[in-house]
Design an enzyme around this catalytic site. Structure first.
Site, short mmCIF file in Angstrom:
data_model
loop_
_atom_site.label_atom_id
_atom_site.label_comp_id
_atom_site.label_asym_id
_atom_site.label_seq_id
_atom_site.Cartn_x
_atom_site.Cartn_y
_atom_site.Cartn_z
N THR A 65 -8.26 12.66 -37.63
CA THR A 65 -7.81 11.68 -38.62
C THR A 65 -8.92 10.70 -38.97
O THR A 65 -9.26 10.51 -40.14
CB THR A 65 -6.60 10.89 -38.07
OG1 THR A 65 -5.62 11.83 -37.66
CG2 THR A 65 -6.03 9.93 -39.09
N GLY A 72 5.22 11.34 -38.71
CA GLY A 72 3.82 11.28 -38.27
C GLY A 72 3.39 9.89 -37.81
O GLY A 72 2.22 9.65 -37.57
N GLU A 119 3.35 10.02 -31.99
CA GLU A 119 2.87 11.28 -31.45
C GLU A 119 4.02 12.07 -30.84
O GLU A 119 5.07 11.50 -30.50
CB GLU A 119 1.86 11.00 -30.32
CG GLU A 119 0.70 10.13 -30.71
CD GLU A 119 -0.35 10.90 -31.50
OE1 GLU A 119 -0.47 12.12 -31.29
OE2 GLU A 119 -1.02 10.28 -32.34
N ARG A 148 -13.77 20.40 -31.91
CA ARG A 148 -13.45 21.59 -31.12
C ARG A 148 -13.50 22.86 -31.96
O ARG A 148 -14.08 23.86 -31.58
CB ARG A 148 -12.07 21.46 -30.48
CG ARG A 148 -12.10 20.78 -29.14
CD ARG A 148 -10.73 20.61 -28.60
NE ARG A 148 -9.87 19.91 -29.56
CZ ARG A 148 -8.83 19.18 -29.23
NH1 ARG A 148 -8.49 19.05 -27.98
NH2 ARG A 148 -8.10 18.60 -30.15
N VAL A 206 -9.55 -1.90 -32.42
CA VAL A 206 -8.44 -2.86 -32.34
C VAL A 206 -7.90 -3.14 -33.74
O VAL A 206 -8.63 -3.61 -34.62
CB VAL A 206 -8.89 -4.19 -31.70
CG1 VAL A 206 -7.71 -5.15 -31.59
CG2 VAL A 206 -9.49 -3.95 -30.32
N LYS A 210 -10.29 2.70 -28.11
CA LYS A 210 -9.87 1.53 -27.31
C LYS A 210 -9.65 1.87 -25.84
O LYS A 210 -9.89 1.04 -24.96
CB LYS A 210 -8.59 0.91 -27.87
CG LYS A 210 -7.46 1.89 -28.12
CD LYS A 210 -7.25 2.10 -29.58
CE LYS A 210 -6.23 3.17 -29.88
NZ LYS A 210 -5.96 3.30 -31.29
N ILE A 256 -7.98 -4.11 -39.82
CA ILE A 256 -8.11 -5.58 -39.76
C ILE A 256 -9.45 -5.93 -39.09
O ILE A 256 -9.70 -5.48 -37.98
CB ILE A 256 -6.98 -6.22 -38.93
CG1 ILE A 256 -5.61 -5.79 -39.45
CG2 ILE A 256 -7.11 -7.74 -38.91
CD1 ILE A 256 -4.44 -6.32 -38.61
N LYS A 262 -5.83 -2.56 -26.40
CA LYS A 262 -6.39 -3.43 -27.45
C LYS A 262 -6.41 -4.88 -26.99
O LYS A 262 -7.35 -5.62 -27.26
CB LYS A 262 -5.57 -3.27 -28.72
CG LYS A 262 -5.64 -1.88 -29.31
CD LYS A 262 -4.60 -1.70 -30.38
CE LYS A 262 -4.55 -0.28 -30.90
NZ LYS A 262 -3.33 -0.01 -31.68
N GLY A 269 -7.05 -1.31 -36.28
CA GLY A 269 -7.48 -0.47 -37.42
C GLY A 269 -8.28 -1.20 -38.47
O GLY A 269 -9.41 -1.63 -38.25
N1 LIG Z 1 -5.64 7.73 -35.87
C1 LIG Z 1 -5.74 6.41 -36.05
O1 LIG Z 1 -5.14 5.86 -36.97
C2 LIG Z 1 -6.61 5.59 -35.16
C3 LIG Z 1 -6.69 4.20 -35.36
C4 LIG Z 1 -7.53 3.43 -34.56
C5 LIG Z 1 -8.27 4.04 -33.58
N2 LIG Z 1 -8.16 5.40 -33.37
C6 LIG Z 1 -8.98 6.00 -32.32
O2 LIG Z 1 -9.90 6.88 -32.93
C7 LIG Z 1 -10.18 7.96 -32.05
C8 LIG Z 1 -9.89 9.28 -32.77
O3 LIG Z 1 -8.53 9.30 -33.15
P1 LIG Z 1 -7.95 10.39 -34.17
O4 LIG Z 1 -6.58 9.90 -34.53
O5 LIG Z 1 -8.91 10.68 -35.24
O6 LIG Z 1 -7.81 11.64 -33.20
P2 LIG Z 1 -7.57 13.15 -33.57
O7 LIG Z 1 -7.05 13.28 -34.96
O8 LIG Z 1 -6.83 13.77 -32.46
O9 LIG Z 1 -9.07 13.75 -33.59
C9 LIG Z 1 -9.81 13.96 -32.43
C10 LIG Z 1 -11.04 14.78 -32.79
O10 LIG Z 1 -11.80 14.99 -31.62
C11 LIG Z 1 -12.16 16.37 -31.53
N3 LIG Z 1 -12.31 16.72 -30.12
C12 LIG Z 1 -11.39 16.68 -29.14
N4 LIG Z 1 -11.92 17.10 -27.98
C13 LIG Z 1 -13.21 17.43 -28.26
C14 LIG Z 1 -14.25 17.96 -27.49
N5 LIG Z 1 -14.11 18.23 -26.20
N6 LIG Z 1 -15.43 18.20 -28.12
C15 LIG Z 1 -15.60 17.94 -29.43
N7 LIG Z 1 -14.63 17.43 -30.20
C16 LIG Z 1 -13.45 17.18 -29.62
C17 LIG Z 1 -11.03 17.11 -32.21
O11 LIG Z 1 -11.49 18.39 -32.64
P3 LIG Z 1 -10.55 19.40 -33.48
O12 LIG Z 1 -10.24 18.70 -34.78
O13 LIG Z 1 -11.40 20.59 -33.69
O14 LIG Z 1 -9.34 19.63 -32.65
C18 LIG Z 1 -10.71 16.17 -33.36
O15 LIG Z 1 -11.52 16.45 -34.46
C19 LIG Z 1 -9.32 7.73 -30.80
O16 LIG Z 1 -10.08 7.02 -29.85
C20 LIG Z 1 -8.20 6.83 -31.33
O17 LIG Z 1 -7.65 6.02 -30.33
C21 LIG Z 1 -7.36 6.17 -34.13
#
Ligand SMILES: NC(=O)c1ccc[n+]([C@@H]2O[C@H](COP(=O)([O-])OP(=O)(O)OC[C@H]3O[C@@H](n4cnc5c(N)ncnc54)[C@H](OP(=O)(O)O)[C@@H]3O)[C@@H](O)[C@H]2O)c1
Length: 434
Positions: free
Chosen positions: A18, A193, A196, A50, A138, A111, A142, A211, A140
């Site tokens: 994402t 969505g 989780e 991945r 922390v 975080k 903001i 956070k 998003g």
């Molecule tokens: N989503 C939000 O709104 C949001 C907001 C604030 C902070 N965050 C933080 O941002 C970070 C990412 O969140 P996300 O929502 O983007 O997560 P996500 O959609 O689950 O994406 C995780 C990514 O990491 C890759 N990945 C996982 N294991 C891996 C490995 N061993 N080697 C290489 N790549 C690997 C995955 O690959 P594949 O795509 O190939 O599976 C995927 O592309 C997290 O720390 C989360 O806490 C997220």
């Protein structure tokens, strides 16, 4: 004046989910605006995720692919690694460590990693003259980290509180506006969505606690201390609590609160009743909010989207632009080796008022017994609500207290819970008078 001839900032992006895909899209869309603002381009030279074949909605044909993000951190030739994998251990932690060990700046949204290993990571970066930036970790979109660390840099901050998890705020808002139960609304949030498949990180308060620990460090200049955060999630909040909250003039919010008190630094995440007139009470749905109490600036409120591809990418790219401009601040606002240790204040030392909901047998003397249990602990009741009568059967009873100590309140509740007139474990929600 920015120098248009400056070499691009070369970045390698680990994680294309994402947030990762959102960052690539933002960089693609805003390329010329970013170049104008920082006098150089930000160029993606390598990526890792991945599954190589997955369509990310962005063109990766001119970018080097790595199956292993740690190898990418070491070998990609980038100036900076963006870690967007997630998790406090494993590949995310190793990627950040390797990036720093091989002389690269780091930008992350992680975080969990910073809450658990933040101080150590800051030390590693600062000892090498590198930057670790984490605006996206922390709340998003903001700009709360910059707001605290830079915007309020001339202030002593005594308190931070906020709605730090959009999933919980969405669920609580839906419960209030529709009267539906927690489980029902959670299922909806999952289908939409917003939650989780395994929602425990969000609804049990852990994500908000990560956070909060980071915010407390930035606000108070103390090492990140996640293990001292008191954490209670929203599973126990029931639809009926919203009716009573309405009657009493409150909203129910899951808040993270960090406060300097005489007994040390409080860090806690739990459901709260807040007066409807408090600005934070009207922040609904997936929105986040953070309030900082600063000595010169006074009260400052930040509101915005705490998650999602666009808002989170916006925060990641703001950090990239800072680094491209050559701006750097100590990771947590104070150089890592000068973060001042703080004594954690135990939860039992919390002072405030309480909302208590009981299911009791409707028979003479029961209310007097409850009042006696409170009196014996010096807990003074403020309001008492009993709806209807049903002699010999269970009826809900709600009370609120004047300010008291958490320890006294817990002792009173233990006595009440042990009574054979009390049919369910007492439900308690702390009242915060902001
Ligand atoms: N989503 C939000 O709104 C949001 C907001 C604030 C902070 N965050 C933080 O941002 C970070 C990412 O969140 P996300 O929502 O983007 O997560 P996500 O959609 O689950 O994406 C995780 C990514 O990491 C890759 N990945 C996982 N294991 C891996 C490995 N061993 N080697 C290489 N790549 C690997 C995955 O690959 P594949 O795509 O190939 O599976 C995927 O592309 C997290 O720390 C989360 O806490 C997220």
């Amino acid at each position: 004046m920015p120098n248009a001839q400056q070499a691009p900032l070369k970045i390698a992006v680990a994680g294309l989910g994402t947030v990762g895909a959102g960052v690539l899209k933002l960089l693609e869309t805003q390329g010329s605006l970013i170049e104008q603002r920082c006098g150089r381009r930000i160029e993606v030279v390598a990526v890792s995720a991945r599954s190589k074949g997955k369509d990310r909605g962005v063109d990766l044909s001119r970018v080097q692919w790595f199956d292993d993000p740690v190898a990418m951190a070491a070998q990609s030739g980038a100036d900076l690694v963006v870690e967007l994998i997630g998790g406090s251990e494993g590949p995310a932690r190793d990627t950040v460590a390797t990036a720093l060990e091989t002389g690269k700046h780091v930008v992350t949204a992680n975080k969990a990693l910073l809450a658990v290993h933040g101080t150590e990571i800051a030390q590693k970066a600062e000892s090498r003259g590198l930057t670790v930036a984490f605006e996206a970790a922390v709340a998003g979109g903001i700009p709360i980290i910059k707001g605290l660390r830079e915007g309020l840099a001339g202030n002593a901050v005594s308190e931070i509180h906020g709605i730090l998890n959009g999933t919980c705020n969405y669920i609580l808002t839906e419960m209030r506006t529709t009267g539906r139960d927690f489980a029902d609304v959670l299922a909806d949030a999952q289908a939409l969505g917003y939650a989780e498949a395994d929602p425990s990180f969000d609804i049990d308060g852990i994500d908000a606690a990560h956070k909060l620990a980071i915010l407390a460090s930035v606000a108070f200049g103390t090492p990140v201390d996640f293990s001292s955060v008191y954490i209670e999630g929203i599973r126990q909040v029931s639809a009926v609590d919203f009716d009573y909250a309405d009657q009493l003039g409150f909203r129910i919010k899951l808040l993270g609160i960090a406060r300097r008190t005489e007994s040390g630094v409080e860090q806690r995440v739990h459901p709260c009743m807040v007066p409807v007139a408090a600005p934070i009470a009207s922040v609904d749905g997936v929105f986040n909010a953070v309030v900082a109490q600063a000595d010169f600036a006074d009260r400052v409120l930040f509101v915005g989207r705490g998650a999602g591809a666009g808002p989170t990418a916006s925060a990641v790219v703001a950090d990239l632009i800072d680094i491209a401009r050559g701006r750097s601040t100590p990771t947590f606002g104070v150089p890592a080796d000068r973060l001042g240790a703080a004594t954690p204040s135990p939860m039992e030392a919390r002072r405030g008022s309480y909302y208590v909901r009981l299911m009791v047998v409707d028979r003479p003397g029961v209310i007097a017994d409850i009042a006696a249990a409170m009196r014996d602990q010096n807990v003074s009741m403020e309001q008492f609500l009993q709806r209807g009568r049903s002699p010999g059967e269970g009826v809900p009873v709600v009370l609120t207290t004047h300010d008291t100590d958490e320890a006294a309140m817990q002792r009173a509740l233990a006595t009440i819970a042990a009574s054979d007139s009390v049919l369910e474990p007492p439900r308690m929600i702390r009242i915060e008078q902001f």
